[in-house]
Design a protein around this motif. Structure first.
Motif, PDB file in Angstrom:
ATOM      1  N   SER A 601       0.828  -1.212   0.000  1.00  0.00           N
ATOM      2  CA  SER A 601       0.000   0.000   0.000  1.00  0.00           C
ATOM      3  C   SER A 601       0.852   1.247   0.000  1.00  0.00           C
ATOM      4  N   ILE A 602       1.911   1.236   0.808  1.00  0.00           N
ATOM      5  CA  ILE A 602       2.837   2.389   0.835  1.00  0.00           C
ATOM      6  C   ILE A 602       3.478   2.588  -0.518  1.00  0.00           C
ATOM      7  N   PHE A 603       3.872   1.495  -1.164  1.00  0.00           N
ATOM      8  CA  PHE A 603       4.498   1.549  -2.477  1.00  0.00           C
ATOM      9  C   PHE A 603       3.567   2.207  -3.490  1.00  0.00           C
ATOM     10  N   VAL A 604       2.287   1.781  -3.466  1.00  0.00           N
ATOM     11  CA  VAL A 604       1.310   2.350  -4.394  1.00  0.00           C
ATOM     12  C   VAL A 604       1.056   3.820  -4.083  1.00  0.00           C
ATOM     13  N   LEU A 605       0.962   4.158  -2.789  1.00  0.00           N
ATOM     14  CA  LEU A 605       0.692   5.551  -2.406  1.00  0.00           C
ATOM     15  C   LEU A 605       1.816   6.505  -2.795  1.00  0.00           C
ATOM     16  N   VAL A 606       3.052   6.014  -2.793  1.00  0.00           N
ATOM     17  CA  VAL A 606       4.182   6.871  -3.190  1.00  0.00           C
ATOM     18  C   VAL A 606       3.985   7.369  -4.619  1.00  0.00           C
ATOM     19  N   PHE A 607       3.655   6.460  -5.513  1.00  0.00           N
ATOM     20  CA  PHE A 607       3.468   6.862  -6.896  1.00  0.00           C
ATOM     21  C   PHE A 607       2.192   7.670  -7.075  1.00  0.00           C
ATOM     22  N   TRP A 608       1.168   7.347  -6.275  1.00  0.00           N
ATOM     23  CA  TRP A 608      -0.041   8.162  -6.323  1.00  0.00           C
ATOM     24  C   TRP A 608       0.231   9.598  -5.892  1.00  0.00           C
ATOM     25  N   LEU A 609       1.001   9.762  -4.815  1.00  0.00           N
ATOM     26  CA  LEU A 609       1.355  11.098  -4.348  1.00  0.00           C
ATOM     27  C   LEU A 609       2.220  11.837  -5.363  1.00  0.00           C
ATOM     28  N   PHE A 610       3.095  11.109  -6.046  1.00  0.00           N
ATOM     29  CA  PHE A 610       3.919  11.741  -7.085  1.00  0.00           C
ATOM     30  C   PHE A 610       3.027  12.304  -8.196  1.00  0.00           C
ATOM     31  N   MET A 611       2.060  11.495  -8.642  1.00  0.00           N
ATOM     32  CA  MET A 611       1.131  11.957  -9.661  1.00  0.00           C
ATOM     33  C   MET A 611       0.277  13.116  -9.137  1.00  0.00           C
ATOM     34  N   ALA A 612      -0.200  12.989  -7.901  1.00  0.00           N
ATOM     35  CA  ALA A 612      -1.038  14.040  -7.327  1.00  0.00           C
ATOM     36  C   ALA A 612      -0.279  15.354  -7.191  1.00  0.00           C
ATOM     37  N   PHE A 613       0.991  15.278  -6.850  1.00  0.00           N
ATOM     38  CA  PHE A 613       1.806  16.495  -6.720  1.00  0.00           C
ATOM     39  C   PHE A 613       1.947  17.200  -8.069  1.00  0.00           C
ATOM     40  N   ILE A 614       2.192  16.436  -9.118  1.00  0.00           N
ATOM     41  CA  ILE A 614       2.309  17.027 -10.450  1.00  0.00           C
ATOM     42  C   ILE A 614       0.984  17.672 -10.868  1.00  0.00           C
ATOM     43  N   LEU A 615      -0.110  16.978 -10.601  1.00  0.00           N
ATOM     44  CA  LEU A 615      -1.418  17.531 -10.951  1.00  0.00           C
ATOM     45  C   LEU A 615      -1.695  18.824 -10.180  1.00  0.00           C
ATOM     46  N   MET A 616      -1.344  18.853  -8.900  1.00  0.00           N
ATOM     47  CA  MET A 616      -1.572  20.054  -8.094  1.00  0.00           C
ATOM     48  C   MET A 616      -0.764  21.233  -8.604  1.00  0.00           C
ATOM     49  N   GLN A 617       0.516  20.995  -8.935  1.00  0.00           N
ATOM     50  CA  GLN A 617       1.365  22.085  -9.427  1.00  0.00           C
ATOM     51  C   GLN A 617       0.891  22.577 -10.786  1.00  0.00           C
ATOM     52  N   SER A 618       0.483  21.645 -11.635  1.00  0.00           N
ATOM     53  CA  SER A 618      -0.015  22.043 -12.948  1.00  0.00           C
ATOM     54  C   SER A 618      -1.305  22.837 -12.826  1.00  0.00           C
ATOM     55  N   TYR A 619      -2.159  22.425 -11.917  1.00  0.00           N
ATOM     56  CA  TYR A 619      -3.403  23.151 -11.685  1.00  0.00           C
ATOM     57  C   TYR A 619      -3.120  24.585 -11.221  1.00  0.00           C
ATOM     58  N   THR A 620      -2.187  24.713 -10.269  1.00  0.00           N
ATOM     59  CA  THR A 620      -1.839  26.045  -9.746  1.00  0.00           C
ATOM     60  C   THR A 620      -1.265  26.937 -10.836  1.00  0.00           C
ATOM     61  N   ALA A 621      -0.370  26.371 -11.640  1.00  0.00           N
ATOM     62  CA  ALA A 621       0.259  27.182 -12.695  1.00  0.00           C
ATOM     63  C   ALA A 621      -0.765  27.615 -13.734  1.00  0.00           C
ATOM     64  N   ASN A 622      -1.643  26.717 -14.127  1.00  0.00           N
ATOM     65  CA  ASN A 622      -2.629  27.069 -15.139  1.00  0.00           C
ATOM     66  C   ASN A 622      -3.634  28.080 -14.617  1.00  0.00           C
ATOM     67  N   LEU A 623      -4.030  27.947 -13.358  1.00  0.00           N
ATOM     68  CA  LEU A 623      -4.941  28.922 -12.770  1.00  0.00           C
ATOM     69  C   LEU A 623      -4.292  30.305 -12.697  1.00  0.00           C
ATOM     70  N   SER A 624      -2.991  30.350 -12.366  1.00  0.00           N
ATOM     71  CA  SER A 624      -2.270  31.636 -12.335  1.00  0.00           C
ATOM     72  C   SER A 624      -2.228  32.262 -13.717  1.00  0.00           C
ATOM     73  N   ALA A 625      -2.025  31.424 -14.726  1.00  0.00           N
ATOM     74  CA  ALA A 625      -1.995  31.956 -16.088  1.00  0.00           C
ATOM     75  C   ALA A 625      -3.345  32.523 -16.496  1.00  0.00           C
ATOM     76  N   ILE A 626      -4.420  31.843 -16.097  1.00  0.00           N
ATOM     77  CA  ILE A 626      -5.755  32.340 -16.431  1.00  0.00           C
ATOM     78  C   ILE A 626      -6.008  33.695 -15.777  1.00  0.00           C
ATOM     79  N   LEU A 627      -5.526  33.850 -14.551  1.00  0.00           N
ATOM     80  CA  LEU A 627      -5.768  35.084 -13.809  1.00  0.00           C
ATOM     81  C   LEU A 627      -4.869  36.232 -14.237  1.00  0.00           C
TER      82      LEU A 627
END
Length: 898
Positions: A601-627
């Motif tokens: 479970s920890i192994f799977v969560l590590v990669f899930w968190l890696f993907m989630a981190f990229i999605l969060m940063q991309s979301y923040t950057a795109n929202l900043s660009a829109i604004l």
């Protein structure tokens, strides 16, 4: 000049050989008189053919020089001129033409330095319309260009001109602003010019006249009337130092002039006579250095020279004479005599002033030191153009004040045209003082620049403001105002754009404002209440939701077989397993909690968190660009109605360069009018965009900053400048002053005085970025608040209301029953499998009783039975539910005992 030459040659012969009686050679002079150019040419041919001369002395005109120099080069006979001041061919191509005079190039440099020293930026040149006059004009052009002095006008006057023609030309010059005149004429034409100039009133205060040595060398021969008309003139001529030999020669000159009763214009000795005197000495010295020659060796041969029919013979003595002449060096009556590249080495020039009945020396000019008050060597030469060391000069009109070099022809007061504006009065604000005379008082940023430039000018100017544009005139136009120059105005001061089509009839100063035309539109934010959803497209949102659900199921499966051995963990096994469904989300909010226990479970969560981190940063950057960045995107539509400032050139600019239909162009006069039209929009009779220059739009944005923005490219213009008549000497002078003002310390104070605190044209970003940050509102994120409030109310409803709790209890019972049913089925299947395995002892098994193997094994941890454990999560269950749970518990205990 013939009288001068004849007498100087005779005296020079007599003086030289009386001083050198031991010389073995003697010059023999053969004289021919000629009264025309044709007679002069035949005379030279006759001297070469019959007299067999080996040197020719005395061509006086440029036409003679050209013919005789070519002839001398053909027969190898030196042609020596004591009057020619320039040559059409370089010395390398014209070796046999020798000038015992300095080149006019040096005199042109001296005149240019004098004009620069007196700070005259432009000069009018009046010259004799002859080949020599044109040659001298070319020297002046080159010298003035090197020090950036303009030639405002050149007037070529023919020797045969009538007085009426000269007077007409002088009236034309009076209508111009330039008041510095440089005269290059022979004595007879020059005296007539000054007599007519005084008659026309051009020898008065404010004028400056300079004469070249073409005229000044003969001033000692002019009469009282001519001298009186030239009072105040500044002149230049070769300097001749005083000496006993010169005094003796002048006495004999005067005596011989009286005895021989010479007549003509030239009655006194001049520099040409001294140059001729020294030329004879140089020829005598060169002949002595060659020594006696055999008469049979004077010519190369006696055959005809080429294909001509003149029987000219090539001289063998001429090249030797030329060679020795170039080496001759001595001090004569005119000064140091030395030939360099076929011409006399330049000496000092005397700067003098015609004063009363004579002249006064005011200074000197040399090639090395420039302008100086005295001819004293100061060590290492430094070229100076300063006139501070010169003696005082009396200018025309008995004035000792240096002429400024220009004047307003009509009234003597600079007529300054200023536009009356309906808006943007920060630049020019006009108040009419006297309607009858149109006298005006003006203030504003442009006026402050003008007044500051006036203070930096090297002279004083009287000025008056004159208003342009009646407020009732609907056809107000800056172009029409500029067409009033010079008839109505001498200069136009205001927010006048420097534009190429206007440059055909006016001259502009350097700009004093920011250049460029920009487009301004409404600051329409691309915001709505669901803006937080826009950074990710619907397919990505759906993928994230599905991924969270699947990840929860995977974690539930991985965590099912892991026992809860940590007493301080989140809760019992069933609660822990329930939490695994939310692990993909809760782990982001509660990273410190132990959500999972399985290594996988920890192994799977590590990669899930890696993907989630990229999605969060991309979301923040795109929202900043829109604004932010996306607000700058703009595409101009041809359907837009465009506003421009009335009276400006923008209408023509938009039609011709941007091809916008005239029907979509509307003019406005003020910031408020712009704002009102933009607020209404084109659908309600307003406009969709504004095209105007950067200084205006910066004022507009400063007042309504958060509502508008600059978009698109900046179109090229040169900013605001002052307009002058074409060729006006004030243009360059004002340009230098404006440059000093705009780069000086007062520029920022001028801007903030009229445009408000914080305004600065020096800020490169101020024209493109708003002064204030656009603030986000509650509405911009209303959708997010709706979701949060909805979830909160949903939770409160099912937690704190009886209806909600009953619905939750029933739902929990139904889920519990379904879970227990599934667990019992799984448990019975496992027991059947154990019974089968119990009849067949496993290898290595030991018997607890009677040596038989145990047929019962504890169910594995994490089995489905744990879900129905009555000790877990029984709170809130009904009585019937409690009975079912107790029965299930007793049955389970009975099975465990068996």
């Amino acid at each position: 000049m013939g009288s001068v030459a004849d007498l100087c040659i005779n005296i020079s012969f007599s003086d030289f050989y009386s001083e050198h009686p031991n010389y073995q050679t003697r010059l023999q002079l053969h004289t021919k008189n000629a009264e025309s150019l044709l007679e002069a040419d035949f005379a030279v041919l006759d001297l070469l053919n019959h007299e067999e001369v080996h040197g020719i002395l005395g061509p006086q005109t440029a036409t003679e020089d050209k013919f005789l120099s070519e002839l001398g080069g053909k027969v190898h006979v030196p042609v020596i001129s004591f009057t020619a001041r320039s040559s059409t061919l370089p010395h390398a191509q014209n070796r046999y033409f020798v000038r015992t005079t300095p080149d006019d190039m040096y005199q042109a440099q001296a005149l240019a330095d004098i004009c620069q020293g007196y700070k005259w930026s432009e000069v009018v040149i009046l010259y004799e319309d002859t080949e020599y006059g044109n040659q001298f004009l070319s020297h002046l052009n080159k010298a003035f260009q090197e020090i950036e002095i303009g030639i405002a006008y050149t007037s070529a006057i023919s020797i045969a001109s009538e007085d009426s023609q000269i007077s007409k030309e002088l009236k034309k010059l009076m209508a111009k602003q330039t008041r510095v005149f440089l005269v290059h004429m022979n004595p007879s034409l020059g005296y007539r010019l000054f007599f007519l100039a005084k008659k026309a009133g051009m020898m008065s205060e404010g004028y400056a006249w300079i004469i070249t040595d073409y005229l000044s060398n003969f001033l000692n021969s002019m009469d009282f009337v001519a001298r009186d008309s030239m009072e105040g003139v500044l002149g230049i001529r070769p300097y001749v130092s005083k000496s006993k030999d010169l005094d003796s020669f002048q006495e004999r000159w005067k005596r011989n002039m009286v005895l021989k009763k010479r007549t003509g214009l030239v009655r006194d000795l001049n520099i040409y006579g001294l140059w001729l005197y020294d030329t004879i000495h140089s020829l005598a010295i060169a002949a002595e250095m060659i020594g006696p020659v055999n008469s049979s060796l004077l010519y190369v041969n006696t055959s005809k020279n080429g294909s001509d029919n003149t029987n000219l013979k090539i001289s063998a003595f001429g090249p030797r004479l030329l060679s020795q002449l170039s080496r001759t060096k001595f001090r004569g009556l005119s000064g140091e005599f030395q030939l360099i590249n076929g011409q006399l080495k330049p000496s000092a020039f005397e700067i003098f002033n015609v004063f009363g009945t004579g002249e006064k020396t005011v200074g000197f000019w040399t090639l090395d030191t420039g302008i100086s008050g005295e001819l004293i060597s100061t060590g290492e030469p430094t070229h100076s153009t300063s006139t501070k060391n010169l003696k005082s000069v009396m200018w025309p009109g008995d004035s000792f004040t240096r002429p400024k070099g220009w004047a307003i022809p009509a009234t003597g007061v600079l007529r300054v045209g200023v536009p009356e504006k309906h808006g943007f009065t920060e630049f020019v604000n006009v108040k009419l003082i006297d309607a009858a005379t149109n006298r005006t008082n003006a203030t504003g940023f442009s006026i402050d620049i003008f007044l500051a430039a006036l203070d930096l000018l090297p002279f004083h100017i009287n000025y008056e403001f004159y208003q342009y544009n009646d407020s009732n005139n609907p056809n107000f136009s800056y172009d029409d105002m500029l067409k009033g120059i010079p008839q109505t105005y001498d200069i136009v001061v205001g927010d006048t754009t420097i534009w190429a089509p206007r440059a055909s009839h006016v001259d502009f100063s350097l700009p004093y404002s920011e250049p460029g035309v920009v487009l301004v539109v409404k600051n329409k934010k691309p915001f709505d209440m669901w803006i937080f959803v826009k950074p990710l497209r619907w397919d990505l949102w759906l993928a994230i939701i599905v991924a969270c659900i699947l990840m929860g199921i995977v974690l539930r499966i991985l965590e099912h077989r892991v026992p809860n051995t940590n007493e301080e963990s989140v809760g019992p096994d069933r609660e822990r397993l329930r939490m695994t469904y939310w692990s993909p989300i809760t782990v982001l909010a509660f990273p410190e909690r132990n959500m999972v226990a399985s290594t996988w479970s920890i192994f799977v969560l590590v990669f899930w968190l890696f993907m989630a981190f990229i999605l969060m940063q991309s979301y923040t950057a795109n929202l900043s660009a829109i604004l932010t960045v996306d607000q700058l995107k703009f595409a101009f539509s041809e359907d837009y109605y465009v506003g421009y400032q009335e009276g400006s050139f923008m209408k023509i600019f938009l039609q011709e360069q941007l091809h916008i239909n005239e029907s979509r162009l509307i003019s406005y006069s003020s910031v408020e009018a712009y704002h009102d039209a933009m607020t209404r929009g084109s659908k309600r009779g307003g406009i969709d965009a504004i095209f105007d220059e950067i200084p205006y739009m910066k004022i507009f944005l400063k007042k309504y900053d958060s509502q508008y923005k600059m978009v698109g490219p900046t179109y090229k213009t040169d900013g605001f400048g002052f307009a002058f008549p074409v060729g006006s000497p004030l243009t360059a002078t004002f340009s230098k002053a404006i440059l000093a003002v705009t780069q000086g310390p007062n520029m920022t104070s001028f801007e903030q005085k009229h445009f408000g605190p914080g305004y600065s044209s020096q800020d490169p970003l101020s024209s493109t970025i708003s002064q204030r940050t656009s603030s986000l509102t509650f509405y911009d994120f209303g959708g997010l608040f709706i979701i949060v409030v909805s979830v909160t109310m949903f939770a409160l409803f099912f937690s704190e209301t009886s209806v909600g709790r009953k619905f939750t209890s029933l739902t929990a019972q139904y889920c519990q029953k379904c879970s227990c049913f599934i667990s019992s089925k799984v448990h019975s299947t496992q027991n059947d499998a154990k019974d089968i395995r119990g009849t067949v002892p496993e290898a290595g098994a030991t018997s607890s009783e009677g040596g038989e193997a145990s047929v019962f094994a504890e169910p594995p941890s994490g089995s489905g039975e744990e879900i129905c454990d009555p000790g877990q999560n029984n709170e809130g269950a009904s009585a019937e539910d409690q009975e079912v749970i107790i029965e299930n518990t007793e049955e389970r205990n009975s099975i465990s005992q068996n």
